[in-house]
Scaffold this motif. Structure first.
Motif, PDB file in Angstrom:
ATOM      1  N   LYS A  89     -32.479  13.451  55.270  1.00  0.00           N
ATOM      2  CA  LYS A  89     -31.852  14.765  55.368  1.00  0.00           C
ATOM      3  C   LYS A  89     -30.353  14.598  55.137  1.00  0.00           C
ATOM      4  O   LYS A  89     -29.739  13.654  55.642  1.00  0.00           O
ATOM      5  N   ARG A 106     -28.863  19.086  61.830  1.00  0.00           N
ATOM      6  CA  ARG A 106     -28.716  20.494  61.476  1.00  0.00           C
ATOM      7  C   ARG A 106     -27.344  20.768  60.886  1.00  0.00           C
ATOM      8  O   ARG A 106     -26.344  20.189  61.348  1.00  0.00           O
ATOM      9  N   ASP A 108     -25.550  23.260  61.431  1.00  0.00           N
ATOM     10  CA  ASP A 108     -24.674  23.779  62.490  1.00  0.00           C
ATOM     11  C   ASP A 108     -23.891  22.667  63.184  1.00  0.00           C
ATOM     12  O   ASP A 108     -22.772  22.881  63.658  1.00  0.00           O
ATOM     13  N   THR A 109     -24.509  21.495  63.274  1.00  0.00           N
ATOM     14  CA  THR A 109     -23.864  20.377  63.967  1.00  0.00           C
ATOM     15  C   THR A 109     -22.665  19.845  63.180  1.00  0.00           C
ATOM     16  O   THR A 109     -21.787  19.184  63.741  1.00  0.00           O
ATOM     17  N   VAL A 220     -40.752  23.363  64.348  1.00  0.00           N
ATOM     18  CA  VAL A 220     -39.911  22.639  65.306  1.00  0.00           C
ATOM     19  C   VAL A 220     -40.792  22.141  66.450  1.00  0.00           C
ATOM     20  O   VAL A 220     -40.797  20.953  66.793  1.00  0.00           O
ATOM     21  N   GLU A 224     -40.857  18.146  65.926  1.00  0.00           N
ATOM     22  CA  GLU A 224     -39.638  17.449  66.359  1.00  0.00           C
ATOM     23  C   GLU A 224     -39.834  16.885  67.776  1.00  0.00           C
ATOM     24  O   GLU A 224     -40.620  17.408  68.561  1.00  0.00           O
ATOM     25  N   ASP A 285     -19.951  28.389  64.707  1.00  0.00           N
ATOM     26  CA  ASP A 285     -20.669  27.835  63.552  1.00  0.00           C
ATOM     27  C   ASP A 285     -20.489  28.769  62.353  1.00  0.00           C
ATOM     28  O   ASP A 285     -19.693  29.714  62.399  1.00  0.00           O
TER      29      ASP A 285
END
Ligand code: GLN
Length: 303
Positions: A89, A106, A108-109, A220, A224, A285
């Motif tokens: 990824k 992600r 967003d991170t 998810v 995950e 974000d």
């Protein structure tokens, strides 16, 4: 489980036909990004860049290629995240290896990483960065790539995750002396011990409340690692631990950056409202949601 019949009555599928047919298949299976998924799977099978799918529109797939594509498409059709199927990824500008033992990095991170870079851009000397719950290592290793003078310490409770982080460190050519990965449980006070203090603490801890599980998307929930997703105490358990113990490793003036859930801003700010912290702020974000809480250690223990 039924398999997509990519062979159908037609034997010789070219890329163009396969793209169209498989996109329709994934659309029916409920993928939110069917065309992109198919393109990524095809580039994986054919080992070509995405643009080549269009350049080679008329290329006929060989039987082994078709079989492999069908196997990957079936997995995607069942809801497996594309990052686990491809085993990688993108995060920041780097490619990370991911396995089902780690959370998928992600987008967003990335705002956490960017905030750390921005806040420390004028400090070129060597800083020590601790990542509590490093997972794939995406946060810590991106920081070390961008700030090559710094030293990184990554903790995770999962040995399997640490192996993935180690693999990523090798792939990204992080010099081994710059990185220490260790298996630690950040919820235990005795874990918070290091020889030297750190100037930056980053963490994207598990923060989804158990009660929210039914509302999570199936890909998810089913794929995950639970340990990386869920936290007790309405999801704020880990912030409380970080607030209570992190100061032991921080030099006064050290900064803390924690990713938070979309409705946790005020709760987490409340947790960090003890005398130990000041200059607390949120970083939004890409959608404008407060995604990261950043704060600075005053030098006064919290209690
Ligand atoms: N630090 C990793 C990430 O941001 C793992 C986080 C986690 O497992 N909760 O993706």
């Amino acid at each position: 489980m039924s398999q997509p019949e990519a062979t159908g009555p037609k034997l010789n599928w070219n890329i163009k036909e396969l793209l169209m047919w498989a996109t329709g298949y994934l659309e029916k299976k409920g993928s939110p990004s069917p065309r992109l998924d198919v393109e990524l799977l095809l580039t994986e099978v054919l080992q070509v860049a995405r643009i080549q799918l269009y350049v080679q529109f008329e290329r006929i797939l060989q039987t082994p290629e078709k079989d492999r594509f069908r196997a990957l498409l079936t997995r995607r059709g069942q809801g497996e995240p594309i990052a686990y199927i491809l085993g990688r990824k993108g995060f920041m500008s780097y490619d990370f290896v991911v396995t089902p033992e780690v959370l998928i990095p992600r987008a967003d991170t990335e705002c956490l990483v960017e905030a750390v870079l921005q806040d420390h851009q004028h400090i070129t000397g060597s800083l020590r960065i601790l990542d509590a719950g490093t997972g794939s290592g995406c946060i810590l290793l991106s920081l070390l790539k961008e700030r090559p003078n710094d030293v990184g310490i990554g903790w995770d409770i999962s040995q399997a995750a640490l192996k993935v982080a180690q693999h990523n460190a090798l792939q990204l050519k992080i010099p081994p002396q710059k990185l220490t990965l260790s298996c630690r449980d950040m919820t235990l006070p005795e874990s918070w011990q290091l020889e030297d203090p750190v100037q930056i603490l980053v963490s994207n801890p598990p923060y989804i409340a158990f009660e929210e599980e039914p509302g999570l998307s199936l890909n998810v929930r089913n794929y995950e690692p639970r340990q990386a997703l869920f936290a007790p105490d309405s999801g704020v358990f880990f912030y409380k631990k970080i607030e209570a113990y992190a100061w032991k490793l921080l030099a006064p003036g050290a900064r803390v950056y924690v990713e938070i859930g979309h409705q946790q801003a005020s709760q987490v700010a409340e947790i960090f409202s003890t005398p130990a912290w000041h200059q607390t702020r949120f970083i939004p974000d890409l959608q404008g949601i407060n995604r990261v809480l950043a704060t600075t250690y005053t030098g006064i223990p919290p209690r």
